[in-house]
Write a protein that holds these residues in place. Structure first.
Motif, PDB file in Angstrom:
ATOM      1  N   UNK A 298       0.834  -1.193   0.000  1.00  0.00           N
ATOM      2  CA  UNK A 298       0.000   0.000   0.000  1.00  0.00           C
ATOM      3  C   UNK A 298       0.874   1.249   0.000  1.00  0.00           C
ATOM      4  N   UNK A 299       0.306   2.334  -0.485  1.00  0.00           N
ATOM      5  CA  UNK A 299       0.934   3.651  -0.370  1.00  0.00           C
ATOM      6  C   UNK A 299       0.103   4.430   0.646  1.00  0.00           C
ATOM      7  N   UNK A 300       0.647   4.600   1.827  1.00  0.00           N
ATOM      8  CA  UNK A 300      -0.108   5.162   2.956  1.00  0.00           C
ATOM      9  C   UNK A 300       0.355   6.581   3.227  1.00  0.00           C
ATOM     10  N   UNK A 301      -0.598   7.461   3.417  1.00  0.00           N
ATOM     11  CA  UNK A 301      -0.320   8.849   3.787  1.00  0.00           C
ATOM     12  C   UNK A 301      -0.814   9.079   5.210  1.00  0.00           C
ATOM     13  N   UNK A 302       0.111   9.194   6.147  1.00  0.00           N
ATOM     14  CA  UNK A 302      -0.232   9.525   7.528  1.00  0.00           C
ATOM     15  C   UNK A 302      -0.438  11.034   7.637  1.00  0.00           C
ATOM     16  N   UNK A 303      -1.551  11.453   8.219  1.00  0.00           N
ATOM     17  CA  UNK A 303      -1.851  12.884   8.308  1.00  0.00           C
ATOM     18  C   UNK A 303      -2.215  13.246   9.736  1.00  0.00           C
ATOM     19  N   UNK A 304      -1.575  14.273  10.252  1.00  0.00           N
ATOM     20  CA  UNK A 304      -1.917  14.771  11.581  1.00  0.00           C
ATOM     21  C   UNK A 304      -1.272  16.136  11.777  1.00  0.00           C
ATOM     22  N   UNK A 305      -1.926  16.977  12.563  1.00  0.00           N
ATOM     23  CA  UNK A 305      -1.324  18.251  12.957  1.00  0.00           C
ATOM     24  C   UNK A 305      -0.195  18.041  13.956  1.00  0.00           C
ATOM     25  N   UNK A 306      -0.107  16.851  14.526  1.00  0.00           N
ATOM     26  CA  UNK A 306       0.844  16.595  15.598  1.00  0.00           C
ATOM     27  C   UNK A 306       1.921  15.624  15.120  1.00  0.00           C
ATOM     28  N   UNK A 307       3.123  16.168  14.916  1.00  0.00           N
ATOM     29  CA  UNK A 307       4.248  15.343  14.506  1.00  0.00           C
ATOM     30  C   UNK A 307       5.532  16.052  14.906  1.00  0.00           C
TER      31      UNK A 307
END
Length: 478
Positions: free
Chosen positions: A10-19
């Motif tokens: 899979x090609x996964x895009x992790x998204x979050x304001x917190x990193x």
């Protein structure tokens, strides 16, 4: 290795304001999960907003690409919710990286919700991980719950870190329970080990590690500290973390003295173990908590744990490894005194026995494999980006909120069509992938370099090098 090659990539895009460089449980979870998925052969990128001078594209350990988007924060490290203005930028990244699954993290993250919603409009799959618990009575909880219900109305699958968290999400966001899975957080037991030599012999240190904010129960701590310091002269407190409640602890420090109460400020996760091994007892005063990985790290490091019995905390540890208290000053003080007496009388559990019991409970290898099952499930789902199929899903969100969201989704659909005309996908260059062999080689290199008992447990699960990665959390390649 053969099973790994046969699995769907899979090609996964992790998204979050917190990193990173922000420090916290969500940030560490995203990083560690991404590293495990990279090692399993998937492609992973991370989207977040700018942090100071950290902007543009950065590459972290093993080729993890992080997009620090030029979007300014609005409140508490989250961007302003618009669902519209970020469409061109997010669409460009999704197409450029050939993303197939968008995985949003944290109910507080505006960027995560916007990215998941846009993914559904583009025909991509979306997964959401909820790391928090909310109430149902106060105004902030009501607003957050309504917003979450709108966001999750069209998500493919949700992940919660505890069964209490699952019930909470199903109730407050009106999500079908069949679309919610429970996957707990994980612990790197190779990093969190007891070091008795680091603890003072003639003193008892009580360690607190948390954000200094209301929901962490910081308001309960001043009265507890005053009582314990007055009654037990050999007990000191070490508090790591920062936040809006720091000032009330500084007042207590002025009363009891710097030697009795040390305020360390924000502690990078790579340094947490160094603080824990200085302590004998770990105190958690949270008023709400979905999982609390901090108490697992403390037990694995050989500390007694005193914690409030709220949220998913009673699910996390066996009863003989934790002293549970009601979220009141009296109850927490009584349990803390019991732990102190165990230390004074030598009746506490052996730290290495505690470590041995904990080290195989929460493994990253288990978490990543269970997450892959979710990815494979949503990958096979038949879903459509057509408006006529998406709009009815928002009707259950209420007369006003539902219709308002239907208007936003329609507007989003029209803007997406305009973007397709102005910037056709055929004109967008495809980003080159980080060499998979190089990523695997980097993992193996670290495992060999650290093959002195710190890394590796003889397991063939593929989780051996993760401890090395966790210690390199702050060593990004710029």
């Amino acid at each position: 290795m053969e099973d790994q090659e046969k699995q769907t990539k899979h090609v996964i895009c992790m998204v979050s304001d917190f990193f990173y460089p922000n420090v916290g449980g969500v940030e560490e979870h995203i990083f560690q999960l991404s590293q495990c998925l990279l090692h399993r052969g998937h492609k992973v990128i991370v989207l977040t907003h700018v942090y100071g001078d950290r902007r543009g594209i950065r590459h972290m350990t093993n080729g993890l690409k992080v997009y620090y988007l030029p979007i300014q924060t609005f409140y508490n490290q989250s961007v302003l919710p618009t669902f519209i203005t970020s469409i061109p930028l997010l669409r460009y990244i999704f197409l450029r990286e050939r993303v197939s699954i968008v995985h949003g993290h944290s109910a507080f993250s505006t960027m995560a919700h916007e990215a998941m919603n846009l993914a559904r409009a583009m025909g991509l799959k979306s997964v959401f991980t909820d790391h928090s618990l909310f109430g149902f009575a106060d105004m902030s909880a009501i607003v957050t719950n309504n917003f979450l219900a709108l966001s999750l109305a069209d998500v493919n699958h949700c992940i919660c870190v505890s069964y209490v968290g699952k019930e909470n999400t199903v109730l407050r966001a009106n999500v079908d329970q069949e679309k919610v899975s429970v996957i707990p957080n994980a612990l790197d037991s190779h990093v969190f080990k007891p070091e008795p030599a680091q603890r003072p012999l003639n003193k008892i240190n009580v360690v607190v590690m948390s954000r200094l904010q209301y929901r962490k129960g910081v308001d309960l701590q001043p009265a507890i500290i005053r009582h314990i310091c007055e009654r037990y002269p050999q007990v000191n407190f070490i508090i790591g973390g920062d936040g809006p409640k720091r000032s009330i602890l500084e007042e207590v420090r002025d009363e009891v003295g710097n030697e009795r109460l040390k305020l360390l400020g924000a502690v990078p996760h790579a340094d947490v173990h160094g603080v824990l091994v200085q302590g004998h007892i770990f105190l958690n005063t949270s008023l709400t908590e979905a999982f609390c990985i901090a108490i697992c790290e403390a037990v694995c490091s050989g500390l007694q744990v005193v914690s409030t019995n709220v949220g998913g905390i009673p699910e996390v540890l066996p009863c003989h490894l934790i002293l549970l208290a009601h979220p009141t000053v009296k109850s927490l003080t009584e349990k803390l005194e019991l732990a102190i007496q165990r230390e004074l009388n030598g009746k506490r559990l052996d730290p290495w026995k505690m470590h041995e019991e904990m080290k195989n409970i929460y493994l990253w290898s288990d978490v990543v494999q269970r997450t892959e099952v979710v990815y494979d499930q949503v990958h096979l789902e038949q879903s459509s980006a057509e408006l006529v199929r998406r709009l009815p899903r928002y009707k259950k969100c209420g007369l006003v909120a539902g219709w308002f969201m239907m208007f936003l989704v329609t507007l989003q659909f029209l803007l997406l069509k305009i973007c397709d005309k102005l910037w056709p996908s055929s004109d967008i260059d495809i980003a080159p992938d980080y060499p998979l062999d190089a990523a695997r080689w980097s993992f193996e290199e670290e495992r060999i370099e650290n093959n002195n008992g710190i890394v590796g447990n003889g397991s063939a699960s593929g989780s051996q090098p993760i401890s090395a990665v966790s210690r390199r959390f702050h060593l990004s390649r710029n």
